[in-house]
Design an enzyme around this catalytic site. Structure first.
Site, short mmCIF file in Angstrom:
data_model
loop_
_atom_site.label_atom_id
_atom_site.label_comp_id
_atom_site.label_asym_id
_atom_site.label_seq_id
_atom_site.Cartn_x
_atom_site.Cartn_y
_atom_site.Cartn_z
N ASP A 60 10.41 14.42 10.37
CA ASP A 60 10.05 14.16 8.97
C ASP A 60 8.56 14.45 8.75
O ASP A 60 7.85 13.67 8.14
CB ASP A 60 10.37 12.71 8.61
CG ASP A 60 10.39 12.49 7.09
OD1 ASP A 60 10.53 13.50 6.36
OD2 ASP A 60 10.28 11.34 6.65
N ILE A 107 0.81 -1.22 0.00
CA ILE A 107 0.00 0.00 0.00
C ILE A 107 0.84 1.27 0.00
O ILE A 107 0.30 2.37 -0.04
CB ILE A 107 -0.96 0.02 1.20
CG1 ILE A 107 -0.19 -0.09 2.52
CG2 ILE A 107 -1.99 -1.07 1.09
CD1 ILE A 107 -1.08 0.01 3.75
N GLY A 108 2.17 1.16 0.04
CA GLY A 108 2.99 2.37 0.03
C GLY A 108 4.45 2.03 0.22
O GLY A 108 4.86 0.87 0.32
N GLY A 109 5.24 3.08 0.28
CA GLY A 109 6.67 2.88 0.48
C GLY A 109 7.43 4.18 0.37
O GLY A 109 6.94 5.17 -0.18
N GLY A 110 8.64 4.19 0.91
CA GLY A 110 9.49 5.37 0.87
C GLY A 110 10.92 4.97 0.61
O GLY A 110 11.21 3.86 0.15
N GLY A 111 11.83 5.87 0.94
CA GLY A 111 13.24 5.61 0.66
C GLY A 111 13.82 4.53 1.53
O GLY A 111 14.79 3.88 1.15
N MET A 112 13.26 4.33 2.71
CA MET A 112 13.85 3.38 3.65
C MET A 112 13.01 2.14 3.88
O MET A 112 13.53 1.13 4.34
CB MET A 112 14.09 4.08 4.99
CG MET A 112 15.14 5.16 4.93
SD MET A 112 15.30 6.01 6.50
CE MET A 112 13.74 6.89 6.56
N ALA A 113 11.74 2.18 3.60
CA ALA A 113 10.88 1.05 3.95
C ALA A 113 9.73 0.93 2.96
O ALA A 113 9.39 1.87 2.26
CB ALA A 113 10.35 1.20 5.38
N VAL A 129 5.60 -0.45 2.79
CA VAL A 129 4.46 -0.63 3.70
C VAL A 129 3.46 -1.57 3.04
O VAL A 129 3.11 -1.42 1.87
CB VAL A 129 3.78 0.72 4.02
CG1 VAL A 129 2.64 0.52 5.02
CG2 VAL A 129 4.80 1.71 4.58
#
Length: 726
Positions: free
Chosen positions: A133, A16-22, A24
């Site tokens: 953040d 359902i999502g995500g960023g630079g480090m993880a 989701v």
């Protein structure tokens, strides 16, 4: 990861999502039967021990937060190389998606969101947790409108070994505080700076600082000023702009001192007494340097330097004045008073001429009045009265929440000083673009709802009702309102309620007699009549074959039935379990041995009375089997007819048949055929012989032949006697 069962408890459903480090994922907690969100550390960080250690420590710290505006942390763990955090799953959207979809937001909505974020930060700061953040991507808005702040502690886990990784800084640099951009220690006020940027973006639909690279954006945070919010969106009240200006000061000491202070300001900024408060101003930092240029002097044949003071700026743009020193010659000026007076008079006349010319030829300055929220006619009249000209090129655009014909923006903001006759361009709210009403008549309800949704109609604005119709099949749309016979009617999907009338089919049908049909035949016929198959019960029956219908209700044969209603059935399950079949062998004999007699058998049992059994024509004694169905309350009986006359009756009880104690009937031999008479000489006495016999003889029995000589057998006994000699 999809389908993987993490830790034997969390089944991964979808990303359902995500960023630079993880990344989701949405998962199901099998143990508690609830949905959760699981943040999984990206693989490139799993070998950074320092990062993993801080990741766990900060995740545990975030788990200590318990606040309605903070996403709850449920679990932290590791499975092989997978490091994960289990948290509350929020059904809704993140703030970044909402900003992209419909920014600028309404002022009250943006303030409400910012106030809830502030409340979450205040709780975190009191627990010594700094977010670092804050950005729209980390703000979740649930379907109930509640704000949830997520990613507490993750930003603090960024180390020097990961600060340059792709996405670690780039994704958040637009929301960095100046001290964060410089790489120095950040605190509570850094979170408030980021929140100010989020509020700025919600109300203006743009970021305060943009650049070609993360470094250029970071430098702008340090060095440049941003466009004030009201310059971008004049609908922002001054009180709200003041909050943004204060929270985004480059000097942390000039910002709010705590999240609680900022939250209190947000909670009161929309009060009528505050909306038009004076604009907040700050003292600019003056960092000037006193410059001491060298002055060349002569004393005793040497070069000496005096250092007069100059107030020029640090760049040395101002030239210092040179002051003569001791020993320099002084010039003396002597002017007659007449010439001085003449010069003064000349200058006065010149000044008067300049003022007169300016009055004739110089265009005066005028302040720009505020015409936002006025109708277009009122705005034009107000600007013309102020000596300004309205541009013919009026921007017309639909604005949610603003009535058609109302000015929502002007090219020069209120209070600006412009020359008289300057041109002002107006932005006027236009009528909302309308959708085309689709024609859904004769379509199914599901098809109609899909077509309406495609035109922007939400389901709660679709109203349905049902009625009978002999011409339109059940489940199809009979009519719609607003009507659209040509599929071209315009309507506002946000304001219009669409009414659909769905057919229930024919009002009534005559019900058929379903008894005696098999279950499948009856169910098919019910559906053909437009009814629904209701309950189907079973009950035993002696008379109806297993699997066939015994009864039907509530609609009896020939009764008008309502289509769409349920018709119930009772189906035979066959004979009762206690019933059983018993074969009784009936002995029959002809009237006269060797002569033909017609035998007819009639029997009664659980299947009914006076049932015809097997009929035969016999000439000797035989046994005819009769199959009986017996039950506790159903005994059997058999009646034998010979040559059309009742001959004998047998009874078979249920208990005797069950126990095997049915009496065996005796076989009655038939009569012997007649022997021809013999003529003997008459005896002397001329009398008759008296017969001697045993037993009873039925003189009324039609089968009794008393004139037969020899032995004779009655129906109910044996007898020996002599007959008359003829």
């Amino acid at each position: 990861m999809i389908g993987h069962e993490l830790a034997g408890r969390y089944k991964i459903l979808e990303r359902i999502g995500g960023g630079g480090m993880a990344l989701v994922y949405k998962a199901q907690d099998i143990l508690l039967n609830r949905n959760v969100a699981i943040k999984v550390l990206r693989q490139q960080f799993v070998h950074d021990e320092e990062f993993i250690r801080r990741f766990r420590r900060e995740a545990q710290s975030a788990a200590s937060l318990s606040h309605p505006n903070v996403v709850s942390i449920y679990d932290v763990g590791q499975e092989d190389d997978i490091h994960y955090i289990v948290m509350e799953y929020v059904e809704g959207h993140n703030l970044n998606e909402i900003i992209k979809e419909r920014a600028p937001l309404q002022v009250d909505e943006a303030v409400r969101i910012a106030s809830q974020i502030c409340d979450a930060l205040d709780h975190a700061h009191h627990n010594q947790i700094i977010h670092r953040d804050i950005k729209p991507h980390n703000i979740l808005i649930g379907r109930n409108g509640r704000v949830k702040v997520t990613d507490f502690g993750i930003a603090r886990a960024v180390t020097s070994t990961t600060i340059t990784q792709t996405g670690s800084v780039v994704g958040s640099v637009h929301y960095f505080s100046p001290e964060h951009a410089k790489g120095v220690a950040t605190g509570e006020k850094s979170d408030l700076y980021s929140l100010g940027i989020v509020l700025y973006q919600m109300l203006t639909a743009r970021l305060p600082f943009l650049g070609e690279s993360p470094i250029s954006v970071a430098l702008k945070h340090l060095q440049e000023e941003f466009d004030e919010p009201r310059e971008v969106n004049p609908l922002i009240p001054q009180s709200v702009e003041n909050i943004i200006l204060k929270s985004m000061r480059k000097n942390p000491q000039e910002r709010y001192q705590s999240a609680e202070e900022m939250m209190q300001d947000l909670e009161t900024c929309l009060l009528p007494s505050r909306r038009n408060e004076p604009k907040l101003t700050f003292e600019e930092d003056e960092d000037q340097t006193r410059v001491m240029p060298a002055i060349k002097t002569m004393q005793s044949g040497e070069h000496k330097y005096a250092a007069p003071v100059s107030t020029g700026d640090a760049n040395g743009d101002d030239e210092p004045e040179e002051t003569s020193v001791k020993g320099a010659g002084k010039k003396k000026w002597k002017k007659p008073a007449f010439f001085i007076g003449l010069a003064v008079l000349f200058l006065g006349i010149l000044a008067g001429v300049v003022i007169y010319v300016n009055h004739l030829f110089v265009v005066p300055d005028v302040p720009v009045p505020n015409v936002v929220n006025m109708t277009e006619e009122e705005a034009v009249r107000t600007l013309e009265e102020a000596g300004l000209v309205v541009s013919d090129e009026v921007i017309r655009k639909y604005k949610q929440g603003i009535a058609e014909g109302t000015v929502y923006e002007q090219s020069k903001k209120e209070g600006s000083i412009v020359k008289e006759g300057s041109e002002i361009q107006l932005s006027v709210a236009d009528a909302k673009p309308l959708s085309k009403m689709p024609n859904v008549v004769n379509k199914t309800l599901d098809e109609a709802i899909k077509l309406l949704k495609d035109q922007g109609v939400i389901e709660k604005r679709i109203s349905t009702s049902e009625e009978y119709n002999d011409n339109v099949s059940a489940g199809l749309i009979i009519s719609q309102s607003p009507e659209s016979p040509d599929s071209n009617t315009e309507f506002d999907p946000d304001e219009t309620v669409v009414y659909l009338v769905v057919s229930k089919g024919k009002e009534s049908v005559p019900m058929e007699d379903l008894t005696g049909m098999s279950r499948s035949q009856a169910e098919s016929r019910i559906k053909e009549l437009g009814l629904k198959v209701g309950t189907v019960d079973e009950e035993p029956s002696f008379t109806v074959e297993k699997g066939k219908v015994i009864k039907q209700w509530p609609w009896n044969p020939d009764q008008p039935a309502t289509p769409g209603t349920a018709q119930n059935l009772t189906v035979s399950s066959g004979y009762p379990p206690e019933a059983f079949k018993y074969t009784f062998k009936v002995p029959v004999a002809p009237k006269v041995e060797g002569e033909k007699s017609k035998i007819r058998i009639v029997y009664s049992d659980a299947l009914g009375d006076n049932q015809e059994g097997e009929g035969r024509t016999i000439s000797t004694t035989e046994m005819i089997p009769v199959e009986l169905l017996l039950a506790p309350d159903k005994n059997g009986s058999i009646q034998v007819y010979r040559d059309g006359r009742a001959f004998d009756t047998y009874y078979v009880s249920y208990s005797d048949a069950k126990n095997g104690t049915v009496p065996v009937p005796e076989i009655e031999p038939p009569q012997q055929p007649e022997v021809p008479a013999t003529t003997n000489p008459p005896e002397e006495d001329g009398g008759e012989d008296e017969g001697q016999g045993e037993g009873d003889s039925d003189e009324n029995d039609p089968d009794d032949e008393s004139s037969n000589p020899g032995n004779g057998r009655g129906n109910n006994g044996n007898g020996n006697g002599k007959g008359k000699n003829k």
